[in-house]
Scaffold this active site. Structure first.
Site, PDB file in Angstrom:
ATOM      1  N   SER A 138      -6.324  -3.988  14.314  1.00  0.00           N
ATOM      2  CA  SER A 138      -5.796  -3.334  15.512  1.00  0.00           C
ATOM      3  C   SER A 138      -6.880  -2.980  16.527  1.00  0.00           C
ATOM      4  O   SER A 138      -6.704  -3.191  17.726  1.00  0.00           O
ATOM      5  CB  SER A 138      -5.017  -2.082  15.106  1.00  0.00           C
ATOM      6  OG  SER A 138      -5.823  -1.206  14.338  1.00  0.00           O
ATOM      7  N   TYR A 179      -2.643  -9.799  15.820  1.00  0.00           N
ATOM      8  CA  TYR A 179      -1.574  -9.308  16.696  1.00  0.00           C
ATOM      9  C   TYR A 179      -1.372 -10.233  17.889  1.00  0.00           C
ATOM     10  O   TYR A 179      -0.399 -10.118  18.615  1.00  0.00           O
ATOM     11  CB  TYR A 179      -1.890  -7.876  17.151  1.00  0.00           C
ATOM     12  CG  TYR A 179      -2.030  -6.949  15.960  1.00  0.00           C
ATOM     13  CD1 TYR A 179      -0.895  -6.455  15.320  1.00  0.00           C
ATOM     14  CD2 TYR A 179      -3.276  -6.635  15.417  1.00  0.00           C
ATOM     15  CE1 TYR A 179      -1.000  -5.652  14.203  1.00  0.00           C
ATOM     16  CE2 TYR A 179      -3.403  -5.830  14.299  1.00  0.00           C
ATOM     17  CZ  TYR A 179      -2.254  -5.342  13.688  1.00  0.00           C
ATOM     18  OH  TYR A 179      -2.367  -4.568  12.571  1.00  0.00           O
ATOM     19  N   LYS A 194     -12.273  -5.144   2.030  1.00  0.00           N
ATOM     20  CA  LYS A 194     -11.707  -4.322   3.102  1.00  0.00           C
ATOM     21  C   LYS A 194     -12.652  -3.158   3.348  1.00  0.00           C
ATOM     22  O   LYS A 194     -12.876  -2.325   2.467  1.00  0.00           O
ATOM     23  CB  LYS A 194     -10.326  -3.818   2.704  1.00  0.00           C
ATOM     24  CG  LYS A 194      -9.729  -2.871   3.730  1.00  0.00           C
ATOM     25  CD  LYS A 194      -8.287  -2.523   3.432  1.00  0.00           C
ATOM     26  CE  LYS A 194      -7.761  -1.529   4.455  1.00  0.00           C
ATOM     27  NZ  LYS A 194      -6.362  -1.173   4.196  1.00  0.00           N
ATOM     28  N   LYS A 197     -11.685  -8.074   5.964  1.00  0.00           N
ATOM     29  CA  LYS A 197     -11.059  -7.238   6.993  1.00  0.00           C
ATOM     30  C   LYS A 197     -11.951  -6.063   7.333  1.00  0.00           C
ATOM     31  O   LYS A 197     -12.423  -5.414   6.398  1.00  0.00           O
ATOM     32  CB  LYS A 197      -9.722  -6.745   6.435  1.00  0.00           C
ATOM     33  CG  LYS A 197      -9.047  -5.709   7.264  1.00  0.00           C
ATOM     34  CD  LYS A 197      -7.811  -5.206   6.596  1.00  0.00           C
ATOM     35  CE  LYS A 197      -7.227  -4.114   7.481  1.00  0.00           C
ATOM     36  NZ  LYS A 197      -6.257  -3.330   6.791  1.00  0.00           N
ATOM     37  N   CYS A 253       0.862  -1.189   0.000  1.00  0.00           N
ATOM     38  CA  CYS A 253       0.000   0.000   0.000  1.00  0.00           C
ATOM     39  C   CYS A 253       0.889   1.225   0.000  1.00  0.00           C
ATOM     40  O   CYS A 253       2.107   1.138   0.138  1.00  0.00           O
ATOM     41  CB  CYS A 253      -0.929   0.001   1.217  1.00  0.00           C
ATOM     42  SG  CYS A 253      -2.307   1.168   1.025  1.00  0.00           S
TER      43      CYS A 253
HETATM   44  C1  PBG Z   1      -2.999  -0.006   4.830  1.00  0.00           C
HETATM   45  C2  PBG Z   1      -3.539  -0.891   5.878  1.00  0.00           C
HETATM   46  C3  PBG Z   1      -4.337  -0.556   6.996  1.00  0.00           C
HETATM   47  C4  PBG Z   1      -4.476  -1.721   7.746  1.00  0.00           C
HETATM   48  C5  PBG Z   1      -3.793  -2.720   7.058  1.00  0.00           C
HETATM   49  N1  PBG Z   1      -3.238  -2.193   5.901  1.00  0.00           N
HETATM   50  C6  PBG Z   1      -4.870   0.728   7.467  1.00  0.00           C
HETATM   51  C7  PBG Z   1      -5.878   1.480   6.734  1.00  0.00           C
HETATM   52  O1  PBG Z   1      -6.505   1.012   5.777  1.00  0.00           O
HETATM   53  O2  PBG Z   1      -6.019   2.651   7.122  1.00  0.00           O
HETATM   54  C8  PBG Z   1      -5.212  -1.834   9.059  1.00  0.00           C
HETATM   55  C9  PBG Z   1      -4.770  -2.928   9.937  1.00  0.00           C
HETATM   56  C10 PBG Z   1      -5.198  -2.820  11.349  1.00  0.00           C
HETATM   57  O3  PBG Z   1      -5.999  -1.949  11.755  1.00  0.00           O
HETATM   58  O4  PBG Z   1      -4.739  -3.671  12.120  1.00  0.00           O
HETATM   59  N2  PBG Z   1      -3.885   0.381   3.843  1.00  0.00           N
END
Ligand code: PBG
Length: 322
Positions: free
Chosen positions: A272, A311, A193, A246, A118
């Protein structure tokens, strides 16, 4: 009918319950996300993700060896670069933070190395693509994703995991990998996502929050399940080897629907915010952390996920080995 039928018989004692367990976690199911920051010299923590370190590159070999001997099978890498710019050039630099981490980990372990693909950690505006006239420009972004994929593969990543939610990203990445002679590198696509509040703590670690606006124009509307199936179909057609849902726990229905409709392997990312909620409640003594960890991941697997990104992965593997 009761009294002839009694469901409590199958719960008689621990041995009977063990025999009749339908879903079991296995260490090989788990993928541990890892963060490397090229601007730091010692391990760093953020308040919102207790127990999740950000490592300096100098620690990469030590971490890989520890994880490898603890029974972890796979890691998912994220990077914090020293330099951010409009095109996220740190993401495709041969000497980039993740490229260096991949080389170090590969040099001393046989962990499966997956690299998140990304731009948001690498752009000065924090969006996941190129900005043209104030908007995230889908088609202008795709060649950059191809370049990032090539450089991650060159560094030795086994898999790339595109998380930017641009249309056509899987196809562009597959073509770039194949053109570069990396036919063996697979794509784990963040297909469904969702635009989620549960990414908050991740953005504290990765310094990747957008400076203006949200990600609603590229990440999915949390209300939409059928649309998630459309996203997954397109990613499979474009060449995804593994698809992902996700976050995980608020989207168990999506995981189940995908499992019922598709035969490809499914990954689910316990993100997270899901982790932080369990940690915070446990720290307050409101829930039992170990049980909540095992129950949440067992539920994600029961819903239909083959691969669990979490995690908690290191803790779970320890628990399973106990
Ligand atoms: C990058 C990405 C993100 C996450 C994984 N890859 C953040 C987002 O989309 O802002 C989130 C992972 C997490 O919250 O543990 N695009």
């Amino acid at each position: 009918m009761f009294p002839a039928d009694r469901m409590r018989r199958v719960r008689l004692n621990e041995r009977v319950r063990n025999m009749l367990t339908e879903t079991r976690l296995h260490p090989d199911d788990l993928v541990l996300p890892l963060f490397f920051d090229e601007t730091i010299d010692s391990v760093k923590y953020v308040d919102s993700m207790p127990g999740v370190p950000t490592y300096p590159l100098s620690k990469a070999e030590e971490v890989a060896e520890r994880l490898h001997s603890s029974g972890i099978n796979a890691v998912l890498l994220f990077g914090v670069p020293k330099h951010k710019d409009g095109t996220g050039s740190g993401a495709y630099s041969a000497d980039g933070v993740v490229q260096n981490a991949v080389r170090k980990i590969r040099s001393c372990s046989d962990l499966v190395v997956i690299a998140d693909l990304c731009m948001c950690e690498y752009t000065d505006h924090g969006h996941c693509g190129i900005i043209t006239d104030g908007k995230v420009d889908n088609d202008a972004t795709l060649p950059y994703y191809g370049k990032i994929a090539g450089s991650l593969a060159e560094a030795g990543a086994h898999m790339v995991a595109p998380s930017g939610m641009m249309d056509g990203q899987v196809l562009s990445i597959r073509e770039a990998l194949d053109d570069g002679g990396h036919e063996e590198v697979s794509i784990m696509a963040y297909s469904a996502k969702f635009c989620s509040s549960f990414y908050g703590p991740f953005r504290d670690i990765a310094h990747s929050a957008p400076s203006a606006g949200g990600r609603e124009s590229y990440q999915m509307n949390p209300a939409n399940g059928r649309e998630a199936m459309s996203e997954i179909i397109l990613d499979i057609q474009e060449g995804a080897d593994i698809i992902m849902v996700k976050p995980a726990m608020p989207y168990l229905d999506i995981i189940r629907q995908a499992r019922d409709e598709f035969s490809v392997p499914i990954a689910a990312y316990q993100v997270s915010g899901e982790y932080a909620m369990i940690k915070a409640a446990a720290a307050n003594g409101w829930i039992d952390e170990r049980r909540a960890m095992m129950e949440s991941l067992t539920s994600i697997k029961r819903a239909g996920a083959d691969i669990l990104i979490s995690y908690f992965a290191e803790e779970v593997v320890k628990e399973l080995r106990r």
